[in-house]
Design an enzyme around this catalytic site. Structure first.
Site, PDB file in Angstrom:
ATOM      1  N   ASP A 487      -1.119   7.092  -0.499  1.00  0.00           N
ATOM      2  CA  ASP A 487      -2.343   6.291  -0.570  1.00  0.00           C
ATOM      3  C   ASP A 487      -3.540   7.090  -1.060  1.00  0.00           C
ATOM      4  OD1 ASP A 487      -1.767   3.691   0.322  1.00  0.00           O
ATOM      5  OD2 ASP A 487      -1.596   4.393   2.382  1.00  0.00           O
ATOM      6  N   CYS A 488      -3.420   8.391  -1.000  1.00  0.00           N
ATOM      7  CA  CYS A 488      -4.573   9.241  -1.267  1.00  0.00           C
ATOM      8  C   CYS A 488      -4.531   9.888  -2.635  1.00  0.00           C
ATOM      9  CB  CYS A 488      -4.673  10.298  -0.178  1.00  0.00           C
ATOM     10  SG  CYS A 488      -4.886   9.534   1.417  1.00  0.00           S
TER      11      CYS A 488
END
Ligand code: BGC
Ligand code: NOJ
Length: 814
Positions: A487-488
């Site tokens: 997600d990052c």
């Protein structure tokens, strides 16, 4: 250092010291009514949705930590001394403190000045309530006059609003009180048809429903003024903060034991029967009274507890194993399976780290979670799949999350996470492999919940696959979109404004940045889809999937290979990420783990090289870190990953979710020793002895352990709700022990440590019990199987055709 011990016989973890490094929690409830409860009785309850139907308050990130809970107080009415048997909130020095976290229940008890007290908390099956059974025993040589108090603080339903909208909320609180029962009915006068109640089995010596009357101004839960005074005030809440508190006086002879039952519950009335008498403002209690009366009865409460025990016994019995490693046995047989059920129930909503108001059910997360729980609750897995697929968009893309109460896609976060659609294929495939239920593919499922848009579920899978083909980047690899599994890693974000969400900010067109991880996932999911298509008689379609998969594999080996390991991605400038050319972030776990797991590079040594370098650069004694070297500063072109200080979370933390991909990768190379070694490094039970460092619960996985670049290397965070649960379960059971579901039957392909003489297991699969015994006669992974005494070809045990319900499988490893 340990703070307790495992009681495997009773499937409990017993905490013997209340001041654990962090609250060590458990979950109550497994259907619609849920709660979290810590080892000192902290926590809260909710009905279905932790944000929208919060029953009780909890104060996240407060001091002292773990504030708000199901608090019981005892007061010696002669000496006037009072204490909490669960240590919090009064924190007296207790004797014989213990907290037994078990399957769906928690029992906390202790002894203080000769008075023994313990409370068992649980949620009965099929009911929207929780039971507290408080047992008090006088161990003194003399008579004891004891006041007992039980208390909770009501939440005004929407937990987000409750914590922010004080100008309104200080005016809306309402209750009704009848003998023994406090009803919390805030907003019932208007648009709600639900209320909560807190009931007590014994004749009361008093109650309170206004927080200030109970606690006293400027006081906390550690020193309620009414407890101190020994008398509740019968306060009726008008606005402010409604609570529920009951007082019961006990006169105990030496050795005498008394039990008090409390019931906290949620109830709905039909909209047109909210009030009784009709036209009044009084809650209609016709249907709730019998429920309350039933469970205030200790015999009924005990029977409900026994049903819950049997439920867990049955649920866990689907797979049980006996290996030479106690940590493997304990996690597989009890705690890891139990954690998988928690992730099924909660997704990522409510834990000590998830506030219950943030994320709904993740599309990616919930599909992966299936890998860990589908065998325990196949019917509910089916329902979950159909709910998830109903939020898919016609493009094949998916809302990243949906809200459990409405089952609608979450517009705030939207879609565009380009790995999401493939997880649906993975989830559906896991479901069919487990159940053999092909009918799910024909279920009509809408797009974006739009009535009229229904197509068979199978068409959703097709679109998932096509989604990537329609989003291919300059090197022929899949475009990453907002992010893939990581997600990052936000390659189209370029955020320089504080407060912007890394997940939803998109400042670049997204036509350049590509993900090698999604490419690996595409290969993996594409093969699964091809297998499904073949068995549906769609040979040509299946071949076309395999052709695309083969093409992608070639692209990966050409543009996704860095010479010694798999690249991670290309950024918006077309520059490499996860390459030896990079200054930081030269090698990443996700692409290496997943490509090898998907079988890419097995034939030409690339997989072996990728795993060897993963071992060399990413493995630590506490597990494998996400990447190396960690990012030392913020990179605008990489996004959130570089927002974390080195060693935490996605910036080179040990993400326990992705470690299993490497474990599985190692099994694909035949390395049972290393696979199990990696498994053990993050196995919470195997880390119990270092609890002072690990800090999280030793009975469940945490999402992350701080990596070697962090000052707190080895410290875990974010326990319970993580894809770690399912993936570790899947890795140990299906790949290391090798008891693997396939579309046809049960495959037996162990890749276990060389030192293991074998193992035995019991697996209930499609209605048949398989008694499995594996014996090692050589050091390799070759297996010869006999089924009920007869040797079989290959290693897939087909379901019996003659109605046998129990089958004996013997395997010789050489
Ligand atoms: C976390 C991720 C998480 C994401 C979405 C990030 O800050 O590091 O692990 O998935 O937020 O909520
Ligand atoms: C946690 C999220 O829930 C999951 O979806 C994601 O893959 C990992 N964080 C890694 O970023």
């Amino acid at each position: 250092m340990k703070y307790g011990y495992f009681d495997d016989q009773n499937r409990e973890y017993v905490i013997t010291q209340p001041d654990t490094p962090l609250p060590w929690i458990n979950y109550l409830g497994c259907q619609a009514y849920f709660g979290i409860i810590s080892n000192t009785a902290g926590g809260y309850s909710f009905y279905r949705d932790a944000r929208l139907r919060r029953l009780t308050r909890y104060r996240y990130n407060n001091v002292p930590m773990d504030s708000g809970g199901r608090y019981v107080y005892l007061r010696d009415d002669e000496s006037k001394e009072f204490w909490s048997p669960s240590w919090q909130p009064t924190r007296n020095e207790l004797k014989d403190y213990s907290c037994r976290h078990g399957m769906g229940y928690t029992t906390i008890g202790s002894s203080y000045s000769g008075i023994e007290a313990s409370t068992r908390y649980f949620v009965p099956l099929d009911e929207n309530l929780e039971i507290w059974q408080l047992t008090v025993t006088n161990r003194r040589a003399t008579r004891a006059l004891i006041s007992t108090f039980a208390s909770i603080e009501f939440c005004l339903w929407d937990a987000q609003d409750d914590a922010t909208n004080f100008q309104r909320n200080f005016n809306t609180g309402q209750v009704e009180v009848e003998p023994g029962v406090i009803y919390h009915k805030t907003e019932y006068r208007e648009r709600r048809n639900h209320f909560a109640y807190f009931a007590c089995s014994e004749p009361g010596a008093g109650f309170d429903t206004q927080r200030e009357a109970f606690l006293g101004p400027y006081r906390g839960w550690d020193k309620p003024v009414a407890v101190e005074a020994g008398q509740l005030t019968n306060s009726i809440a008008h606005g402010w903060s409604p609570i529920g508190a009951h007082q019961v006086k006990l006169d105990l002879a030496p050795g005498e034991t008394r039990q008090i039952v409390f019931v906290l519950g949620y109830h709905e009335n039909p909209v047109d029967q909210k009030f009784s008498p009709a036209g009044s403002q009084i809650v209609n209690k016709t249907t709730v009274r019998p429920v309350i009366a039933k469970y205030l009865d200790a015999t009924e409460a005990n029977a409900a507890f026994e049903r819950l025990r049997q439920y867990w016994e049955k649920t866990l019995s689907v797979f049980q194993v006996n290996t030479p490693d106690i940590h493997t046995n304990r996690m597989v047989n009890i705690w890891n399976a139990y954690q998988c059920m928690a992730t099924f129930n909660m997704s990522r909503s409510a834990s000590f780290y998830e506030s219950g108001i943030g994320r709904g059910l993740g599309f990616r997360d919930s599909n992966q979670d299936l890998l860990g729980f589908v065998h325990m609750v196949p019917a509910r897995a089916r329902e979950r799949i159909l709910d998830l697929a109903s939020t898919q968009l016609a493009t094949g893309g998916a809302y990243h999350q949906y809200q459990p109460l409405t089952k609608r896609g979450n517009n705030d976060i939207g879609g565009g996470f380009n790995d999401d659609p493939h997880w649906l294929i993975v989830g559906v495939s896991a479901y069919i492999k487990e159940t053999g239920d092909w009918s799910i593919l024909d279920e009509p499922v809408p797009f974006d919940n739009e009535p009229g848009s229904e197509v068979p579920l199978y068409e959703h899978l097709r679109r998932s696959f096509r989604y990537t083909l329609e989003r291919i980047g300059p090197h022929g690899l899949p475009l990453i979109g907002r992010a893939d599994w990581n997600d990052c890693l936000n390659l189209n974000c370029f955020s320089d404004t504080p407060g912007q969400s890394f997940q939803t900010t998109t400042n670049k067109e997204g036509k350049v940045a590509e993900s090698v991880f999604i490419a690996g996932l595409f290969v993996f999911a594409g093969r699964e889809l091809a297998d499904i298509a073949t068995r549906r008689g769609l040979g040509e379609e299946s071949s076309s999937y395999l052709a695309e998969v083969a093409k992608m594999e070639k692209v990966i080996l050409k543009h996704g290979w860095d010479g010694e390991w798999f690249l991670r991605a290309y950024d918006d400038f077309g520059a490499k990420i996860g390459s030896k050319e990079c200054e930081e972030g030269k090698i990443f776990i996700e692409s290496n783990g997943f490509c090898v797991l998907a079988g890419i590079g097995l034939d030409d040594g690339k997989a072996a090289s990728a795993m060897a370098n993963t071992a060399k650069y990413l493995a630590t004694k506490h597990g494998l870190v996400v990447q190396q070297p960690a990012y030392s500063h913020y990179y605008l072109n990489l996004g959130e990953i570089s927002s974390y200080p080195p060693g935490y979370k996605e910036n080179a933390g040990i993400f326990c979710h992705v470690n299993p991909w490497v474990m599985i990768g190692e099994t694909r190379l035949g390395h049972g020793d290393l696979a199990h070694d990696y498994y053990s490094r993050i196995n919470p039970s195997a880390r119990e002895e270092i609890s002072e460092l690990h800090r999280c619960e030793p009975y469940v996985y945490a999402q992350m352990i701080a990596g070697k670049d962090a000052p707190s290397f080895g410290e875990a965070k974010n326990s319970w709700l993580t894809g770690t649960a399912a993936w570790n379960y899947y890795a140990i059971v299906q790949w290391i022990l090798g008891v693997r579901t396939t579309l046809d039957g049960l495959e037996i392909a162990p890749v276990i440590p060389k030192s293991w003489p074998g193992f035995t297991a019991t697996r209930t699969f499609r209605g048949v019990v398989y008694k499995i015994a594996i014996e090692r006669k050589g050091e390799g992974n070759h297996i010869a199987l006999t089924v009920d005494g007869a040797p079989i070809e290959g290693n897939i045990v087909m379901p019996p055709t003659d109605g046998r319900k129990e089958v004996s499988v013997k395997g010789i490893l050489s």
